[in-house]
Design an enzyme around this catalytic site. Structure first.
Site, PDB file in Angstrom:
ATOM      1  N   GLY A 236       9.551 -36.279  16.650  1.00 54.23           N
ATOM      2  CA  GLY A 236      10.907 -36.068  17.130  1.00 54.23           C
ATOM      3  C   GLY A 236      11.217 -34.589  17.234  1.00 54.23           C
ATOM      4  O   GLY A 236      10.463 -33.742  16.749  1.00 54.23           O
ATOM      5  N   CYS A 264       3.955 -35.961  12.604  1.00 59.58           N
ATOM      6  CA  CYS A 264       4.711 -34.848  13.172  1.00 59.58           C
ATOM      7  C   CYS A 264       6.062 -34.668  12.457  1.00 59.58           C
ATOM      8  O   CYS A 264       6.100 -34.280  11.301  1.00 59.58           O
ATOM      9  CB  CYS A 264       4.878 -35.033  14.672  1.00 59.58           C
ATOM     10  SG  CYS A 264       5.284 -33.489  15.537  1.00 59.58           S
ATOM     11  N   GLN A 268       7.184 -34.037   8.195  1.00 60.08           N
ATOM     12  CA  GLN A 268       8.158 -33.130   7.586  1.00 60.08           C
ATOM     13  C   GLN A 268       9.221 -33.907   6.813  1.00 60.08           C
ATOM     14  O   GLN A 268       9.678 -33.464   5.748  1.00 60.08           O
ATOM     15  CB  GLN A 268       8.779 -32.269   8.677  1.00 60.08           C
ATOM     16  CG  GLN A 268       7.771 -31.370   9.381  1.00 60.08           C
ATOM     17  CD  GLN A 268       8.206 -30.948  10.767  1.00 60.08           C
ATOM     18  OE1 GLN A 268       9.340 -31.188  11.171  1.00 60.08           O
ATOM     19  NE2 GLN A 268       7.307 -30.322  11.511  1.00 60.08           N
ATOM     20  N   PHE A 309       7.998 -26.375  13.375  1.00 57.31           N
ATOM     21  CA  PHE A 309       8.365 -26.286  11.968  1.00 57.31           C
ATOM     22  C   PHE A 309       7.223 -26.868  11.138  1.00 57.31           C
ATOM     23  O   PHE A 309       6.420 -27.660  11.637  1.00 57.31           O
ATOM     24  CB  PHE A 309       9.654 -27.074  11.683  1.00 57.31           C
ATOM     25  CG  PHE A 309      10.872 -26.508  12.351  1.00 57.31           C
ATOM     26  CD1 PHE A 309      11.722 -25.648  11.668  1.00 57.31           C
ATOM     27  CD2 PHE A 309      11.185 -26.827  13.668  1.00 57.31           C
ATOM     28  CE1 PHE A 309      12.847 -25.119  12.284  1.00 57.31           C
ATOM     29  CE2 PHE A 309      12.298 -26.311  14.290  1.00 57.31           C
ATOM     30  CZ  PHE A 309      13.141 -25.450  13.598  1.00 57.31           C
ATOM     31  N   HIS A 354      -0.936 -35.606  16.054  1.00 52.00           N
ATOM     32  CA  HIS A 354      -0.655 -36.849  16.780  1.00 52.00           C
ATOM     33  C   HIS A 354      -1.915 -37.697  16.932  1.00 52.00           C
ATOM     34  O   HIS A 354      -2.678 -37.514  17.886  1.00 52.00           O
ATOM     35  CB  HIS A 354      -0.079 -36.531  18.157  1.00 52.00           C
ATOM     36  CG  HIS A 354       1.309 -35.988  18.110  1.00 52.00           C
ATOM     37  ND1 HIS A 354       2.429 -36.779  18.249  1.00 52.00           N
ATOM     38  CD2 HIS A 354       1.766 -34.724  17.913  1.00 52.00           C
ATOM     39  CE1 HIS A 354       3.514 -36.026  18.159  1.00 52.00           C
ATOM     40  NE2 HIS A 354       3.130 -34.772  17.943  1.00 52.00           N
ATOM     41  N   GLU A 356      -1.995 -40.626  17.940  1.00 43.29           N
ATOM     42  CA  GLU A 356      -1.811 -41.508  19.107  1.00 43.29           C
ATOM     43  C   GLU A 356      -1.984 -40.745  20.417  1.00 43.29           C
ATOM     44  O   GLU A 356      -1.686 -41.268  21.486  1.00 43.29           O
ATOM     45  CB  GLU A 356      -0.416 -42.141  19.059  1.00 43.29           C
ATOM     46  CG  GLU A 356       0.710 -41.327  19.663  1.00 43.29           C
ATOM     47  CD  GLU A 356       1.018 -40.016  18.965  1.00 43.29           C
ATOM     48  OE1 GLU A 356       1.715 -39.180  19.561  1.00 43.29           O
ATOM     49  OE2 GLU A 356       0.559 -39.820  17.818  1.00 43.29           O
TER      50      GLU A 356
END
Length: 379
Positions: A236, A264, A268, A309, A354, A356
């Site tokens: 996101g 991702c 966090q 981030f 990632h 995927e």
């Protein structure tokens, strides 16, 4: 000073640097954080990735648009980037799956872009100075440079941006398992990409994608009513320091001992739920060629990433949490960034990259199998 020209476009950085080219996509103006991605393929997946919300994406690969655009490779229902900057766009696409041109799709969705700029110089500038606010201007939006810089400086920064609500689904939907259903997974939509539920479905996992705006306690109740075998925290956009509701929800899931897997932004969120902080990187990781070391196996995977981030910590570090000991399980050898976290006493793990990834690489696809094994082991 910039002269108004119908066939001119500029990318203006907040530090006053200007790159002049020609309009690409829609004409007008747009603002966002200028970032670069090193992928040589997969530009359609990049543009439709919700994680790029409010970012102006610069392609380091010089030739973009060669394979056109099709209706099958989208990672979401629309293009999310704020703007687009390329060096040498294809004049005519050449691919049997192409249904329209890249520029045609940018125009139809109102995405303002610029082509013909020196992307090598721009990327070097961003590597040295860091990702920063920018604007793309073309057509009647062109004016003198100082005025454009002031407008860029008036635009909001990425640090402190809460963007989950802008990309999350407003209604729950289900992606069924392929073949026999083995597990049911709930995924709060923080900006999920289409290929993630497909990867889960291929392993017999039915995915229920839920609106992220739901209050944490209500979201947990919905998941319990669903009888979910696991929870998935997807990618996101925005600053993870603003995602307090998602962090609270994650802590409720950990308290219940429900198997959890995050990627991702989800990495966090899990890290914050375990008590660690986050920080804004200088220019982030965006591309499909980034190495990651697995601390446990000492193996290296080439991964797809898109994040600005990261979690505070270092590879192999173990730390106490309200849910027992945890460790930073993965790291990037390029800059020692934390790339994964694993709880040792509750069934939860996550990675910053990632698995995927579409169009690839697929080195880390086995993490979905690990998630299935975690759910098979029970809570």
């Amino acid at each position: 000073m910039i002269t108004r020209q119908r066939d001119a476009a500029v990318l203006v950085l907040e530090d006053g640097r200007v790159f002049t080219g020609v309009p690409y996509g829609a004409r007008g103006e747009t603002f966002g954080e200028a970032v670069f991605t090193t992928g040589m393929t997969g530009y359609q997946e990049t543009l439709t990735d919700p994680s790029y919300r409010r970012q102006i994406v610069v392609q380091t690969a010089p030739q973009i648009g060669n394979t056109g655009w099709n209706s099958e490779d989208n990672e979401s229902s629309r293009i999310w980037v704020a703007g687009y900057a390329v060096r040498d766009p294809a004049r005519v696409p050449s691919n049997w799956r192409s249904e329209t041109t890249l520029e045609g799709e940018l125009q139809s969705q109102g995405v303002v872009g610029v082509a013909g700029i020196d992307t090598r110089a721009l990327v070097r500038h961003l590597r040295e100075r860091g990702a920063m606010r920018a604007g793309v201007f073309s057509g009647d939006a062109l004016t003198d440079t100082p005025a454009l810089v002031e407008r860029v400086l008036d635009s909001p920064p990425m640090e402190g941006a809460d963007l989950t609500g802008e990309v999350s689904t407003q209604a729950r939907y289900v992606v069924p398992a392929v073949g026999e259903r083995r597990f049911t997974v709930a995924a709060p939509d923080l900006g999920i990409k289409s290929n993630t539920p497909r990867m889960l479905a291929a392993r017999g996992i039915e995915t229920h994608v839920l609106p992220a705006a739901t209050a944490p306690a209500e979201l947990l109740a919905e998941i319990l009513d669903l009888g979910a075998d696991g929870v998935f925290l997807p990618n996101g956009p925005g600053d993870p320091a603003t995602a307090d509701a998602a962090v609270e929800f994650t802590r409720l899931v950990l308290e219940r001992g429900i198997p959890l897997f995050g990627i991702c932004f989800g990495n966090q969120i899990l890290g914050r739920a375990l008590g660690r902080g986050t920080y804004k990187m200088r220019y982030g990781h965006r591309g499909i060629n980034i190495p990651v070391i697995d601390h446990t196996s000492r193996t290296v995977a080439i991964t797809s990433q898109n994040h600005g981030f990261a979690l505070e910590g270092e590879l192999g570090e173990r730390f106490d949490t309200p849910f027992g000991c945890a460790e930073f399980s993965h790291g990037c050898p390029n800059d020692d960034t934390v790339e994964g976290v694993r709880a040792l006493y509750v069934p939860a793990f996550s990675v910053q990259y990632h698995p995927e990834a579409a169009a690839g690489p697929h080195d880390a696809a086995g993490l979905f199998d690990q998630f299935a094994e975690l759910m098979a082991g029970g809570r």
